[in-house]
Design a protein around this motif. Sequence first.
Motif, PDB file in Angstrom:
ATOM      1  N   LEU A  19     -10.768 -36.198  -8.712  1.00 49.32           N
ATOM      2  CA  LEU A  19     -10.314 -35.695  -7.421  1.00 49.32           C
ATOM      3  C   LEU A  19      -8.890 -35.176  -7.575  1.00 49.32           C
ATOM      4  O   LEU A  19      -8.063 -35.805  -8.237  1.00 49.32           O
ATOM      5  N   PRO A  20      -8.585 -34.024  -6.964  1.00 49.35           N
ATOM      6  CA  PRO A  20      -7.234 -33.485  -7.107  1.00 49.35           C
ATOM      7  C   PRO A  20      -6.246 -34.293  -6.276  1.00 49.35           C
ATOM      8  O   PRO A  20      -6.414 -34.467  -5.071  1.00 49.35           O
ATOM      9  N   ILE A  21      -5.230 -34.812  -6.909  1.00 49.92           N
ATOM     10  CA  ILE A  21      -4.144 -35.491  -6.218  1.00 49.92           C
ATOM     11  C   ILE A  21      -2.949 -35.481  -7.159  1.00 49.92           C
ATOM     12  O   ILE A  21      -3.101 -35.685  -8.369  1.00 49.92           O
ATOM     13  N   GLU A  22      -1.773 -35.177  -6.633  1.00 50.25           N
ATOM     14  CA  GLU A  22      -0.599 -35.116  -7.483  1.00 50.25           C
ATOM     15  C   GLU A  22      -0.269 -36.501  -8.027  1.00 50.25           C
ATOM     16  O   GLU A  22      -0.414 -37.518  -7.336  1.00 50.25           O
ATOM     17  N   LYS A  23       0.189 -36.533  -9.264  1.00 46.33           N
ATOM     18  CA  LYS A  23       0.470 -37.812  -9.929  1.00 46.33           C
ATOM     19  C   LYS A  23       1.491 -38.635  -9.157  1.00 46.33           C
ATOM     20  O   LYS A  23       1.399 -39.864  -9.104  1.00 46.33           O
ATOM     21  N   VAL A  24       2.468 -37.964  -8.568  1.00 52.23           N
ATOM     22  CA  VAL A  24       3.512 -38.708  -7.856  1.00 52.23           C
ATOM     23  C   VAL A  24       2.927 -39.387  -6.619  1.00 52.23           C
ATOM     24  O   VAL A  24       3.294 -40.524  -6.293  1.00 52.23           O
ATOM     25  N   ALA A  25       1.990 -38.724  -5.926  1.00 54.56           N
ATOM     26  CA  ALA A  25       1.353 -39.330  -4.752  1.00 54.56           C
ATOM     27  C   ALA A  25       0.469 -40.496  -5.166  1.00 54.56           C
ATOM     28  O   ALA A  25       0.444 -41.543  -4.507  1.00 54.56           O
ATOM     29  N   LEU A  26      -0.254 -40.326  -6.260  1.00 54.17           N
ATOM     30  CA  LEU A  26      -1.104 -41.399  -6.761  1.00 54.17           C
ATOM     31  C   LEU A  26      -0.270 -42.600  -7.182  1.00 54.17           C
ATOM     32  O   LEU A  26      -0.628 -43.752  -6.904  1.00 54.17           O
ATOM     33  N   ALA A  27       0.863 -42.340  -7.824  1.00 58.21           N
ATOM     34  CA  ALA A  27       1.743 -43.435  -8.257  1.00 58.21           C
ATOM     35  C   ALA A  27       2.289 -44.199  -7.049  1.00 58.21           C
ATOM     36  O   ALA A  27       2.391 -45.436  -7.069  1.00 58.21           O
ATOM     37  N   LEU A 263      -6.453 -31.750  -0.723  1.00 59.42           N
ATOM     38  CA  LEU A 263      -6.521 -30.316  -0.485  1.00 59.42           C
ATOM     39  C   LEU A 263      -5.218 -29.632  -0.885  1.00 59.42           C
ATOM     40  O   LEU A 263      -5.224 -28.527  -1.437  1.00 59.42           O
ATOM     41  N   TYR A 264      -4.087 -30.297  -0.610  1.00 61.54           N
ATOM     42  CA  TYR A 264      -2.803 -29.749  -1.032  1.00 61.54           C
ATOM     43  C   TYR A 264      -2.760 -29.587  -2.545  1.00 61.54           C
ATOM     44  O   TYR A 264      -2.346 -28.535  -3.057  1.00 61.54           O
ATOM     45  N   ALA A 265      -3.182 -30.619  -3.281  1.00 63.77           N
ATOM     46  CA  ALA A 265      -3.142 -30.567  -4.740  1.00 63.77           C
ATOM     47  C   ALA A 265      -4.066 -29.475  -5.283  1.00 63.77           C
ATOM     48  O   ALA A 265      -3.723 -28.779  -6.241  1.00 63.77           O
ATOM     49  N   GLU A 266      -5.219 -29.310  -4.668  1.00 71.34           N
ATOM     50  CA  GLU A 266      -6.161 -28.262  -5.089  1.00 71.34           C
ATOM     51  C   GLU A 266      -5.541 -26.880  -4.908  1.00 71.34           C
ATOM     52  O   GLU A 266      -5.597 -26.032  -5.810  1.00 71.34           O
ATOM     53  N   LEU A 267      -4.939 -26.655  -3.755  1.00 70.35           N
ATOM     54  CA  LEU A 267      -4.339 -25.355  -3.475  1.00 70.35           C
ATOM     55  C   LEU A 267      -3.079 -25.127  -4.304  1.00 70.35           C
ATOM     56  O   LEU A 267      -2.825 -24.009  -4.770  1.00 70.35           O
ATOM     57  N   GLU A 268      -2.283 -26.168  -4.507  1.00 78.19           N
ATOM     58  CA  GLU A 268      -1.064 -26.035  -5.306  1.00 78.19           C
ATOM     59  C   GLU A 268      -1.405 -25.675  -6.750  1.00 78.19           C
ATOM     60  O   GLU A 268      -0.689 -24.888  -7.397  1.00 78.19           O
ATOM     61  N   GLN A 269      -2.493 -26.227  -7.258  1.00 80.95           N
ATOM     62  CA  GLN A 269      -2.930 -25.893  -8.613  1.00 80.95           C
ATOM     63  C   GLN A 269      -3.308 -24.414  -8.707  1.00 80.95           C
ATOM     64  O   GLN A 269      -2.970 -23.731  -9.678  1.00 80.95           O
ATOM     65  N   ILE A 270      -3.988 -23.912  -7.678  1.00 83.89           N
ATOM     66  CA  ILE A 270      -4.351 -22.489  -7.639  1.00 83.89           C
ATOM     67  C   ILE A 270      -3.097 -21.629  -7.566  1.00 83.89           C
ATOM     68  O   ILE A 270      -2.970 -20.617  -8.266  1.00 83.89           O
ATOM     69  N   ARG A 271      -2.154 -22.029  -6.717  1.00 84.71           N
ATOM     70  CA  ARG A 271      -0.915 -21.252  -6.557  1.00 84.71           C
ATOM     71  C   ARG A 271      -0.135 -21.183  -7.866  1.00 84.71           C
ATOM     72  O   ARG A 271       0.318 -20.111  -8.275  1.00 84.71           O
ATOM     73  N   LYS A 272       0.011 -22.324  -8.531  1.00 82.19           N
ATOM     74  CA  LYS A 272       0.752 -22.351  -9.784  1.00 82.19           C
ATOM     75  C   LYS A 272       0.055 -21.539 -10.864  1.00 82.19           C
ATOM     76  O   LYS A 272       0.704 -20.831 -11.647  1.00 82.19           O
ATOM     77  N   SER A 273      -1.267 -21.630 -10.913  1.00 76.09           N
ATOM     78  CA  SER A 273      -2.029 -20.877 -11.908  1.00 76.09           C
ATOM     79  C   SER A 273      -1.865 -19.377 -11.704  1.00 76.09           C
ATOM     80  O   SER A 273      -1.664 -18.617 -12.662  1.00 76.09           O
TER      81      SER A 273
END
Length: 285
Positions: A19-27, A263-273
């Motif tokens: 599941l997409p989630i930023e590492k900092v949020a998961l931590a 959803l933020y992490a999914e979209l942020e990954q697309i934006r960065k790519s």
Amino acid sequence: MTKQRQSAFIRAIAADNSLPIEKVALALWIKDLDNPFRWTLRPILQLFFALLLHLTWFLKRLPFPQFSGHTLLQKMICWFCKNLVSPEANLLILRHFATESNVLNFLSENSGKSVFVDLYPKCVDDMLRDTFVKHDQELFDAFYHFGDAKEAECKPRSALTWQRWQAIDMQAFQLERKASQVIDFETAHALFMCLFCFLLKRDEYRDAINGFNLDQSIAIRIGRIIDKPEIVEMAYNKYPHYLVGPWDLSQRFLMHGFFTEYLYAELEQIRKSEACTNKNKESAR
């Protein structure tokens, strides 16, 4: 929580990126799970406040004159956050404003709409202005103006626009840490939920706790735009046409927070790519 102290399951979810989630949020969440109050104080408080919440809900539904206290509500929440709620929980709360604002802004500008949300608090005191009440009302207003979901068409990644997107910078958050800040995220919500019910008008509160169910609608629309219909599975809260009461509120609230993080992490990954692709194209010229 050190890796040596983590259970096998915690180590598993810390390493899993299905599941997409930023590492900092998961931590932050994993650290919150290790809070002893979550496993001792929270069950008792949730039982007590769940009973009090249903009683308050019943009283607010009676045909009495309605009252609200938005300013008092926000001041009390901010006091709790600054003095009792753990830094991890506070950061997760601040992140939630940003994740949902970004998701709604992405949906709006890539649907050809001009309804934007600007709720990006950087500290607890900012939540006196970027309030939870305003957060709900702007969500409803955005959906009122989004129009026909069938108009949400799949777009090439290069055609997606990110003008209103604000990537989350954890260094931008400002927290004054106190020794008294020990309460975990879910225990904090147990303390807040009765205040919300009591200090909002009955329809305001009913709308707020049903707003979570728009998660499914958000996922459907964004899934069409980025051609990933499977992201609907990230939405735990569904079927907004069926209005619910305050039962299971803590879990629905928490899963709404996870949904916006996913959803933020999914979209942020697309934006960065896409930004990386554009940068490489510019370098090749």
